[in-house]
Design a protein around this motif. Structure first.
Motif, mmCIF file in Angstrom:
data_model
loop_
_atom_site.group_PDB
_atom_site.id
_atom_site.type_symbol
_atom_site.label_atom_id
_atom_site.label_comp_id
_atom_site.label_asym_id
_atom_site.label_seq_id
_atom_site.Cartn_x
_atom_site.Cartn_y
_atom_site.Cartn_z
ATOM 1 N N GLU A 11 -9.437 -32.056 3.804
ATOM 2 C CA GLU A 11 -8.572 -31.659 4.911
ATOM 3 C C GLU A 11 -8.424 -32.774 5.939
ATOM 4 O O GLU A 11 -7.328 -33.034 6.439
ATOM 5 C CB GLU A 11 -9.125 -30.397 5.567
ATOM 6 C CG GLU A 11 -8.996 -29.164 4.707
ATOM 7 C CD GLU A 11 -9.203 -27.892 5.494
ATOM 8 O OE1 GLU A 11 -9.813 -27.949 6.582
ATOM 9 O OE2 GLU A 11 -8.739 -26.827 5.030
ATOM 10 N N ILE A 12 -9.528 -33.414 6.275
ATOM 11 C CA ILE A 12 -9.467 -34.466 7.291
ATOM 12 C C ILE A 12 -8.662 -35.664 6.785
ATOM 13 O O ILE A 12 -7.882 -36.259 7.527
ATOM 14 C CB ILE A 12 -10.887 -34.870 7.718
ATOM 15 C CG1 ILE A 12 -11.539 -33.723 8.496
ATOM 16 C CG2 ILE A 12 -10.855 -36.139 8.567
ATOM 17 C CD1 ILE A 12 -13.005 -33.939 8.810
ATOM 18 N N ALA A 13 -8.827 -36.005 5.515
ATOM 19 C CA ALA A 13 -8.059 -37.118 4.956
ATOM 20 C C ALA A 13 -6.560 -36.842 5.047
ATOM 21 O O ALA A 13 -5.762 -37.724 5.413
ATOM 22 C CB ALA A 13 -8.459 -37.363 3.507
ATOM 23 N N LEU A 14 -6.160 -35.601 4.728
ATOM 24 C CA LEU A 14 -4.743 -35.253 4.798
ATOM 25 C C LEU A 14 -4.235 -35.200 6.232
ATOM 26 O O LEU A 14 -3.032 -35.356 6.477
ATOM 27 C CB LEU A 14 -4.500 -33.916 4.107
ATOM 28 C CG LEU A 14 -4.470 -33.971 2.588
ATOM 29 C CD1 LEU A 14 -4.217 -32.590 2.011
ATOM 30 C CD2 LEU A 14 -3.408 -34.940 2.095
ATOM 31 N N GLU A 15 -5.122 -34.980 7.176
ATOM 32 C CA GLU A 15 -4.733 -35.012 8.586
ATOM 33 C C GLU A 15 -4.616 -36.454 9.083
ATOM 34 O O GLU A 15 -3.681 -36.815 9.803
ATOM 35 C CB GLU A 15 -5.760 -34.243 9.421
ATOM 36 C CG GLU A 15 -5.361 -34.016 10.853
ATOM 37 C CD GLU A 15 -6.215 -32.953 11.518
ATOM 38 O OE1 GLU A 15 -5.743 -31.804 11.650
ATOM 39 O OE2 GLU A 15 -7.357 -33.266 11.922
ATOM 40 N N LEU A 16 -5.552 -37.297 8.675
ATOM 41 C CA LEU A 16 -5.546 -38.696 9.107
ATOM 42 C C LEU A 16 -4.364 -39.471 8.550
ATOM 43 O O LEU A 16 -3.902 -40.447 9.159
ATOM 44 C CB LEU A 16 -6.851 -39.378 8.676
ATOM 45 C CG LEU A 16 -8.119 -38.956 9.393
ATOM 46 C CD1 LEU A 16 -9.330 -39.617 8.749
ATOM 47 C CD2 LEU A 16 -8.058 -39.304 10.873
ATOM 48 N N VAL A 17 -3.858 -39.046 7.404
ATOM 49 C CA VAL A 17 -2.803 -39.810 6.745
ATOM 50 C C VAL A 17 -1.540 -39.900 7.607
ATOM 51 O O VAL A 17 -0.715 -40.792 7.417
ATOM 52 C CB VAL A 17 -2.496 -39.190 5.355
ATOM 53 C CG1 VAL A 17 -1.587 -37.981 5.476
ATOM 54 C CG2 VAL A 17 -1.927 -40.220 4.409
ATOM 55 N N HIS A 18 -1.414 -39.013 8.580
ATOM 56 C CA HIS A 18 -0.239 -39.010 9.447
ATOM 57 C C HIS A 18 -0.362 -39.963 10.631
ATOM 58 O O HIS A 18 0.620 -40.173 11.342
ATOM 59 C CB HIS A 18 0.039 -37.590 9.935
ATOM 60 C CG HIS A 18 0.362 -36.632 8.834
ATOM 61 N ND1 HIS A 18 1.517 -36.692 8.094
ATOM 62 C CD2 HIS A 18 -0.365 -35.604 8.307
ATOM 63 C CE1 HIS A 18 1.516 -35.732 7.167
ATOM 64 N NE2 HIS A 18 0.383 -35.062 7.284
ATOM 65 N N VAL A 19 -1.564 -40.497 10.873
ATOM 66 C CA VAL A 19 -1.722 -41.410 12.015
ATOM 67 C C VAL A 19 -2.330 -42.752 11.612
ATOM 68 O O VAL A 19 -2.082 -43.769 12.264
ATOM 69 C CB VAL A 19 -2.584 -40.774 13.138
ATOM 70 C CG1 VAL A 19 -1.940 -39.498 13.659
ATOM 71 C CG2 VAL A 19 -4.009 -40.514 12.656
#
Length: 423
Positions: free
Chosen positions: A213-221
């Motif tokens: 989940e965190i990886a998919l969130e970080l991918v946007h920034v």
């Protein structure tokens, strides 16, 4: 709303350590059996993990590991107690998989409904739990946390229920070069929002739920996000996300961290990273508990515990709620709390200490011989436990539960996580 107490054979003065879901439902069950209950909670409010706390730095001291965007990974029905439904409330988060604050508000409602708030001492840190040799009772020392020189208090209880959870002490891997790697290293325990990682090259270590989940969130920034797992081939759940985002890359586990910021992976690839984010789980820790060596705690296991609950030689005056770490199902916690309360009152009996130890040893022998259990097998075993100790509580059968969630999340979570949570 206060409930009428059942008639009991024996009433005990019981300390519950922690006011998260396990502590709250244990207190409720103890009250139902007519016990006198004190709940000690180190934070300013109830909720445990579900009390969201900002973590301003990698060294911040917080209990909760919940990040801002976190949503429940199971439907509402599996995050509710038997007689207090987790139904949608108008004006709040009504999704079937709501955000973390909705569960916190549910716990607030639960405590209010059953008169639990008046039992809780907030801002109270438990610093010692040990036996009083002469009486067999328990000495509990606590400290007021609102001031640096907080007042200490010592009290005597007939029984103690440990309900502190086990998702607060980060577990870090041992990687060659960790000490020499001078760039930012932190654990997901203190991760809250993606903005601090803007335009960074981030290595996320761990491919389980939080890592995904965190990886998919970080991918946007982030400039680049590199996921490192122990698998020798890219796990199925990462195939689609890696194909979708050109700057999301998968690697095998880290082999070496170099002083110049280089991260070398076991597959021979490497990257110069700004940050390493360890999504590598948590360890059991009960630093306040002194059992003179009876209870053994390491990062992965606590024991011996009969049915995840009672240490044989100290039962029933010492017990644990919520020790299994494979999942969170509130009705399982409830069944534990009810069993503890009824054993303390004399309504139910435990086997002898020798019989409990033999049962524990038999379970351990089977675990050594068997292959690791998958999620559904673990659930099946714990539902059997629930049937045994849940006192006729209504709980959906395993097959119904599997149909309810269609296994979408547990078996294919990262493949469709961006659309699944919006349903």
């Amino acid at each position: 709303m206060h409930m009428a107490f059942d008639s009991v054979l024996s009433s005990k003065h019981v300390c519950v350590v922690g006011a998260g879901p396990t502590g709250l439902v244990s207190a409720r069950e103890l009250l139902r059996e007519g016990h006198s209950v004190v709940v000690l909670e180190q934070n300013h409010d109830l909720g445990g993990q579900w009390l969201y706390q900002d973590a301003a730095s990698a060294t911040a001291t917080v209990h909760s590991s919940v990040y801002a965007s976190l949503r429940l990974n199971a439907p509402r029905i599996y995050m509710e107690f038997t007689d207090f439904m987790f139904t949608p409330v108008e004006g709040r988060d009504t999704r079937n998989f709501p955000g973390h604050r909705e569960l916190f508000l549910y716990l607030k409602d639960f405590a209010r409904c059953f008169g639990l708030n008046e039992l809780i001492r907030f801002n109270t840190e438990v610093v010692h739990v040990g036996t009083a040799a002469a009486t067999g009772k328990w000495i509990v020392r606590s400290r007021e946390r609102r001031t640096d020189d907080g007042e200490f208090m010592e009290e005597i209880f007939d029984a103690v229920v440990i309900a502190t959870g086990h998702f607060s002490l980060p577990r870090l891997p041992k990687i060659k070069g960790m000490e020499e790697w001078k760039r930012k290293q932190l654990h997901s325990h203190v991760y809250r929002v993606p903005e601090p990682f803007q335009d960074e090259v981030v290595v996320v270590v761990g491919g389980s739920l939080s890592g995904s989940e965190i990886a998919l969130e970080l991918v946007h920034v982030a400039k680049e996000v590199h996921i490192s797992t122990k698998h020798t081939e890219i796990p199925h759940k990462f195939v689609k996300p890696v194909a979708k985002y050109a700057h999301l890359l998968w690697h095998q586990q880290i082999e070496l961290l170099c002083e110049d910021g280089t991260v070398l992976f076991a597959d021979g690839s490497s990257v110069v990273a700004d940050t390493i984010l360890y999504c590598t789980g948590y360890s059991y820790s009960f630093p306040f508990l002194d059992t003179k060596g009876v209870i053994h705690v390491d990062e992965n296991r606590i024991g011996p515990l009969y049915e995840h609950t009672f240490p044989p030689s100290l039962a029933p005056s010492l017990s644990f709620v919520g020790i299994p770490n494979k999942f969170i199902i509130f009705r399982f916690f409830e069944s534990q709390g009810r069993w503890i309360a009824q054993v303390l009152s004399g309504k139910r009996k435990l086997p002898s200490a020798d019989e409990m130890m033999k049962a524990i040893e038999e379970v351990e022998r089977h675990q050594e011989l068997e292959e690791p259990k998958n999620f559904i097998q673990v659930i099946a075993e714990l539902l059997e436990y629930y049937d045994r100790y849940g006192d006729q509580c209504d709980f959906p059968h395993l097959e119904d539960w599997r149909k309810e969630i269609s296994l979408k999340f547990f078996e294919n979570s990262i493949n469709n996580i961006e659309t699944f949570r919006d349903e």
